[in-house]
Motif scaffolding. Structure first.
Motif, PDB file in Angstrom:
ATOM      1  N   GLN A   1       0.814  -1.212   0.000  1.00 16.38           N
ATOM      2  CA  GLN A   1       0.000   0.000   0.000  1.00 16.38           C
ATOM      3  C   GLN A   1       0.851   1.266   0.000  1.00 16.38           C
ATOM      4  N   TYR A   2       2.164   1.118   0.164  1.00 16.10           N
ATOM      5  CA  TYR A   2       3.040   2.284   0.290  1.00 16.10           C
ATOM      6  C   TYR A   2       3.870   2.501  -0.971  1.00 16.10           C
ATOM      7  N   LEU A   3       3.771   3.686  -1.533  1.00 16.89           N
ATOM      8  CA  LEU A   3       4.535   3.999  -2.747  1.00 16.89           C
ATOM      9  C   LEU A   3       6.038   3.962  -2.493  1.00 16.89           C
ATOM     10  N   ASP A   4       6.470   4.387  -1.311  1.00 10.75           N
ATOM     11  CA  ASP A   4       7.904   4.317  -1.014  1.00 10.75           C
ATOM     12  C   ASP A   4       8.380   2.869  -0.897  1.00 10.75           C
ATOM     13  N   MET A   5       7.511   1.960  -0.470  1.00 13.25           N
ATOM     14  CA  MET A   5       7.899   0.552  -0.453  1.00 13.25           C
ATOM     15  C   MET A   5       8.034   0.045  -1.880  1.00 13.25           C
ATOM     16  N   MET A   6       7.137   0.484  -2.763  1.00 13.41           N
ATOM     17  CA  MET A   6       7.272   0.137  -4.179  1.00 13.41           C
ATOM     18  C   MET A   6       8.617   0.620  -4.704  1.00 13.41           C
TER      19      MET A   6
END
Length: 173
Positions: free
Chosen positions: A97-102
């Protein structure tokens, strides 16, 4: 087949988690004691930050490009699961759900020269990304935000799905 994997946090994650929890809990007690509004929002924000620590410390420090300088038990498990899937010739879908994790996942895949496709809320050519994952044998991983990847895409070419983190609302997931 669903497999739930449990992993310990790194020492760094454990320290961050405890510090964030203690500070957030203290702040919540102050809000409640003073009858101030916003307690439920504060609790939700605290839970979200704790969830980010569990994913990777860089989500809290807001420095995804610095991911190699931090340890994450969950990220290490991800790398192990990915290695196993690749060794057996399976394609992998990863939801977060996290863009920074992507971004961290993409940086890692780039550093390992592993082909991937991805979609998130701002992706303009969703169909092209899905087709590349389906048709390109060099494209082994599909990374999707839970919000963008949950509707209207066909990822049947993958045999492994990793929910890096789960959505708050299981019905939406």
């Amino acid at each position: 087949i669903e497999e739930i994997s449990y992993i310990d946090m790194s020492e760094e994650q454990d320290r961050m988690y405890r510090q964030i929890f203690e500070t957030g809990f203290h702040d919540a007690e102050l809000l409640e004691a003073n009858n101030e509004s916003g307690l439920s929002l504060h609790i939700f924000a605290l839970l979200n930050k704790l969830k980010q620590v569990c994913d990777h410390p860089c989500l809290v420090t807001k420095s995804p490009t610095d991911y190699l300088n931090h340890e994450s038990g969950k990220f290490e498990l991800f790398k192990e699961l990915l290695r196993e899937a690749r060794e057996s010739g399976q394609k992998v879908v990863v939801f977060t759900q996290y863009l920074d994790m992507m971004r961290i996942l993409k940086l890692y895949l780039d550093s390992e020269s592993i082909g991937y496709a991805s979609i998130h809320g701002q992706t303009k050519d969703r169909k092209g990304e899905v087709e590349r994952f389906r048709d390109d044998p060099e494209c082994e991983v599909f990374i999707a935000s839970l919000q963008a990847g949950g509707v209207g895409i066909d990822l049947i070419s993958a045999s492994v799905v990793i929910h890096y983190d789960r959505w708050w609302n299981p019905a939406k997931e």
